[in-house]
Design a protein around this motif. Sequence first.
Motif: not given
Length: 266
Positions: A179, A182-184, A186
Amino acid sequence: MGTCSALNCNNRSDGKPLSDGTKVRMFRFPADPVRRKKWLINMRRRHFAPRKYSALCQVHFEITQFELRRADGKKKLKLNAVPTIFDHTGSSTYTAEKPRIRSSSKQLKTDLRDPDYVKIKRRLSRRKTARKQKKESMEVETPIVKLEPVPDDGALPISDASKNNLNVQTLELVEILDTGIHKQSSICENCELLKNENISLTNDSEVLKKENETLNTENGKLKNEVSVLQKQLMFLDLALKEYLNEEQQKLFHVIAKTVEYEWEDD
């Protein structure tokens, strides 16, 4: 001067201050035998013989026994001051006998039968017992941990439940890491888009600056042309005033505003 000589009083000249924050003052026993005897009678301390530096603290004297309105602000007893405030718990009547010196077994046995000595001994015994009980109650039993034998290969044994817990915790950590990745990613994509937009806005700003400079140049040229035309109009106006009278000038202005008119040579 040390500790106060009165019973049940632990005040010291260099100890804890009084409730009003002032330092405890000590007063030595008077040299006058009459006044000294009054002090000893009011103290009710059996077999007590004051020494050179024996003293009583200010707590045992009433306010009326002190001098009032001293220039130096210190408390000083009156010449006939007598202490009257004492805690006589466990005390006995004063007798003018000399203090006993424990120099023989017979004298020691006599002192052991003294009521005051018995009371003090009992009090000390009760305190010692209370401290011992408190220490025993504060002691905590150390739990006995049973250690499993270590196998020959040196690896520590792990139970099935521990393995399952480790697997679950590992999966949770992997999900958390995915998670976060993925956040990094985006966030990085958004950063790239913002950088591109910033570059395009910078280019547009440069173009607008150049157009603004061009318009300023053309505006300067037009101002120059307007200035030239104004000068020509002033010259023509002066010429008309020289060759035409006032009525002809008015007629000329009216015709020039309404109708396109061409002047003849005459």
